[in-house]
Enzyme design. Structure first.
Site, short mmCIF file in Angstrom:
data_model
loop_
_atom_site.label_atom_id
_atom_site.label_comp_id
_atom_site.label_asym_id
_atom_site.label_seq_id
_atom_site.Cartn_x
_atom_site.Cartn_y
_atom_site.Cartn_z
N TRP A 181 9.15 0.66 -17.41
CA TRP A 181 9.68 1.90 -16.86
C TRP A 181 9.39 1.90 -15.37
O TRP A 181 8.28 1.57 -14.95
CB TRP A 181 9.03 3.14 -17.50
CG TRP A 181 9.50 4.37 -16.81
CD1 TRP A 181 10.70 4.99 -16.95
CD2 TRP A 181 8.80 5.09 -15.78
NE1 TRP A 181 10.80 6.05 -16.08
CE2 TRP A 181 9.66 6.14 -15.36
CE3 TRP A 181 7.55 4.96 -15.16
CZ2 TRP A 181 9.30 7.05 -14.35
CZ3 TRP A 181 7.20 5.86 -14.16
CH2 TRP A 181 8.06 6.90 -13.77
N GLU A 222 13.00 1.28 -20.44
CA GLU A 222 12.98 2.74 -20.69
C GLU A 222 13.72 3.51 -19.61
O GLU A 222 13.40 3.43 -18.43
CB GLU A 222 11.53 3.21 -20.74
CG GLU A 222 11.39 4.72 -20.99
CD GLU A 222 9.95 5.20 -21.00
OE1 GLU A 222 9.04 4.42 -20.61
OE2 GLU A 222 9.72 6.36 -21.39
N LYS A 224 15.39 7.20 -17.92
CA LYS A 224 14.92 8.56 -17.68
C LYS A 224 16.06 9.37 -17.09
O LYS A 224 16.97 8.82 -16.47
CB LYS A 224 13.73 8.52 -16.72
CG LYS A 224 13.03 9.83 -16.53
CD LYS A 224 11.61 9.60 -16.04
CE LYS A 224 10.95 10.89 -15.61
NZ LYS A 224 9.50 10.78 -15.51
N ASP A 255 12.61 7.65 -24.99
CA ASP A 255 11.53 8.63 -24.84
C ASP A 255 12.10 10.01 -25.14
O ASP A 255 13.10 10.42 -24.55
CB ASP A 255 10.98 8.55 -23.41
CG ASP A 255 9.81 9.50 -23.17
OD1 ASP A 255 9.92 10.69 -23.51
OD2 ASP A 255 8.78 9.05 -22.62
N HIS A 258 13.21 12.29 -22.31
CA HIS A 258 14.03 11.76 -21.23
C HIS A 258 15.53 12.03 -21.37
O HIS A 258 16.35 11.26 -20.87
CB HIS A 258 13.79 10.26 -21.09
CG HIS A 258 12.45 9.94 -20.52
ND1 HIS A 258 12.09 8.71 -20.05
CD2 HIS A 258 11.35 10.73 -20.33
CE1 HIS A 258 10.85 8.73 -19.61
NE2 HIS A 258 10.38 9.94 -19.78
N HIS A 282 9.15 6.42 -27.53
CA HIS A 282 8.06 7.18 -26.92
C HIS A 282 8.17 8.59 -27.50
O HIS A 282 8.95 9.40 -27.01
CB HIS A 282 8.19 7.21 -25.39
CG HIS A 282 7.60 6.01 -24.75
ND1 HIS A 282 7.45 5.87 -23.39
CD2 HIS A 282 7.08 4.88 -25.30
CE1 HIS A 282 6.87 4.71 -23.13
NE2 HIS A 282 6.64 4.08 -24.26
N ASP A 290 10.71 17.15 -18.68
CA ASP A 290 9.95 16.02 -19.23
C ASP A 290 8.46 16.25 -19.03
O ASP A 290 7.79 15.54 -18.30
CB ASP A 290 10.42 14.74 -18.51
CG ASP A 290 9.69 13.51 -19.00
OD1 ASP A 290 9.30 13.47 -20.17
OD2 ASP A 290 9.50 12.58 -18.19
N ASP A 292 5.91 16.15 -21.13
CA ASP A 292 4.94 15.33 -21.87
C ASP A 292 3.85 16.16 -22.55
O ASP A 292 2.67 15.88 -22.39
CB ASP A 292 4.35 14.25 -20.97
CG ASP A 292 5.38 13.19 -20.62
OD1 ASP A 292 5.72 12.39 -21.49
OD2 ASP A 292 5.86 13.18 -19.46
N ASP A 322 3.95 9.08 -26.10
CA ASP A 322 3.90 9.20 -24.64
C ASP A 322 3.81 10.65 -24.24
O ASP A 322 4.81 11.35 -24.18
CB ASP A 322 5.12 8.54 -24.00
CG ASP A 322 5.02 8.54 -22.47
OD1 ASP A 322 3.94 8.84 -21.96
OD2 ASP A 322 6.04 8.24 -21.82
C1 RNT Z 1 7.69 8.12 -17.48
C2 RNT Z 1 7.81 7.33 -18.74
C3 RNT Z 1 6.74 6.31 -18.98
C4 RNT Z 1 5.35 6.81 -18.63
C5 RNT Z 1 4.25 5.84 -18.94
C6 RNT Z 1 2.95 6.25 -18.35
O1 RNT Z 1 8.58 9.14 -17.41
O2 RNT Z 1 7.89 8.21 -19.83
O3 RNT Z 1 6.79 5.87 -20.29
O4 RNT Z 1 5.07 8.04 -19.25
O5 RNT Z 1 4.64 4.58 -18.54
ZN ZN Z 2 7.89 7.24 -21.81
#
Ligand code: RNT
Ligand code: ZN
Length: 415
Positions: A181, A222, A224, A255, A258, A282, A290, A292, A322
């Protein structure tokens, strides 16, 4: 009759074998993300900034300040999660006790202690190049940078990480999933959307040029939607990486945070797996963006796990987590999010799948909807408790007592 037997009979009446579900659940690993333990800090100490558009909020006391503390916290978390799982490491968690090197010069030397620890703990390892929190990523561009020197530095980092991953996979006897990523993007409107994407493709081709046996390493990319500081343009968008993964037959990482807030991963799985060999997840929870947040047993997570089970996709899916929350006990964050992911999987494994397929094929959508809804109140929690019992971890909220003791004895001593 004990509680589990009652549940077993209730499910058997719908043609569901709870024993088979428990075996399947025990065989499904989840990759815990090391970065929940210290707010994506890592132990390089290159400067204060996390960067990359990532943001961790909260200042709950007791975060891990060293590799030893992080390992201790992880051991506590794994002890409260049923089953055998994995650890997902980032390159910025390198062990520099033998001397410091920059990211382009990392080798297995900086990760051997992680492998030894993982082996002793019975864990598999996954890995991530760290394309952020570094002076050469300060302007928010890495593999797509217009400066060839900076691009090359990050290409070397990517190559180094794949070699490290392959060695981890070889030593541990299970392939390392290496996920790339990058933060690359722009805060405001750009004139040229094409150039950076062309450079990113060329850089990725260079990173992935060395062929590595898939029994040791698997590559994932990955995408986003946007990040802090990349609100207007993200080089590695979903379409970009989906195309790249299909073209090169590598893993596509999805993810949960994302995508647009009303999009869910559950509807993407069967489309993406039509064209790539395997996927990496993720599992996360975005709140308005996003953000998390810690994974819940909510509708999107349940639907995601159902899709993996219904489509028989588990064998082609690597499940990782994640999120990063510093506002609650960080070890608890691992335990809560992982247990919820496993509960979602169990719920999916307990579906009366044959019956549901049959009524759907017969066009009986009334029964389909009725069964979907009735499943929600079947005694699945009793089957989960039985799983925890068999895997020798605390049943129900009892894990919290262990965790509070750990907080009192270990975390609160970190000042
Ligand atoms: C960032 C991505 C990625 C990170 C990690 C720490 O938006 O989700 O996966 O969260 O690499
Ligand atoms: Zn991620």
């Amino acid at each position: 009759m004990n509680a589990y037997t009652i549940a077993q009979e209730a499910y058997a009446a719908l043609g569901v074998d709870t024993e088979a579900a428990l075996q399947r659940l025990a065989a499904t690993p989840i990759s815990l993300h090391c970065w929940q333990g210290d707010d994506v800090g890592g132990f390089e100490k290159v400067g204060g900034e996390l960067g990359g558009g990532l943001a961790v909020t909260g200042n709950y006391p007791g975060k891990a300040r060293s590799i030893a503390e992080l390992r201790s916290d992880l051991e506590q978390a794994y002890a409260l999660i049923p089953g055998r799982h994995r650890l997902n490491l980032h390159a910025c968690y390198a062990d520099f006790s033998g001397g410091k090197v920059d990211r382009d010069a990392l080798t297995i030397t900086q990760f051997q202690s992680w492998i030894d620890w993982a082996k002793a703990q019975g864990l598999g390892l996954d890995f991530n190049p760290t394309y952020f929190a570094h002076p050469k990523a300060d302007d928010g561009l890495t593999l797509s940078h217009p400066d060839a020197g900076i691009r090359d530095f990050w290409i070397e980092h990517g190559k180094a990480c794949r070699r490290i991953s392959a060695e981890m996979g070889r030593q541990l006897g299970s392939p390392t999933v290496t996920n790339s990523w990058i933060p690359d993007g722009a805060k405001d409107l750009v004139m040229d959307r094409k150039g950076p994407r062309a450079r990113l493709e060329a850089s990725l081709d260079a990173v992935f040029a060395e062929k590595i046996d898939p029994q040791f390493n698997l590559d994932a990319v990955e995408s986003k939607l946007f990040g802090i500081g990349s609100e207007s343009y993200v080089v590695g968008s979903h379409e970009f990486y989906l195309g790249y993964a299909i073209k090169n037959q590598i893993l596509c990482c999805l993810d949960a945070g994302h995508f647009h807030p009303t999009e869910n991963l559950s509807d993407k799985i069967s489309s993406v797996l039509q064209f790539v060999p395997e996927i990496l997840l993720h599992v996360s929870r975005g709140v308005r963006w996003d953000s998390d947040h810690v994974v819940l047993l909510d509708d999107p997570t349940t639907a995601l796990m159902q899709e993996l089970v219904r489509g028989n996709f588990l064998g082609r899916t690597h499940i990782g987590l994640d999120y990063f929350d510093a506002s609650i006990n960080r070890v608890a964050a691992w335990v809560i999010g992982t247990r919820n992911s496993l509960k979602g999987l169990l719920l999916a494994m307990l579906e009366p799948a044959e019956k549901l397929r049959a009524v759907e094929a017969a066009g009986d959508f009334t029964t389909r909807l009725a069964l979907f809804e009735e499943c929600k109140s079947l005694p699945w929690g009793l089957v989960w408790d039985e799983h925890c019992r068999r895997q020798n971890v605390p049943v129900g909220p009892a894990w919290l007592d262990t965790l509070k003791t750990y907080e009192k004895q270990v975390l609160s001593a970190r000042v």
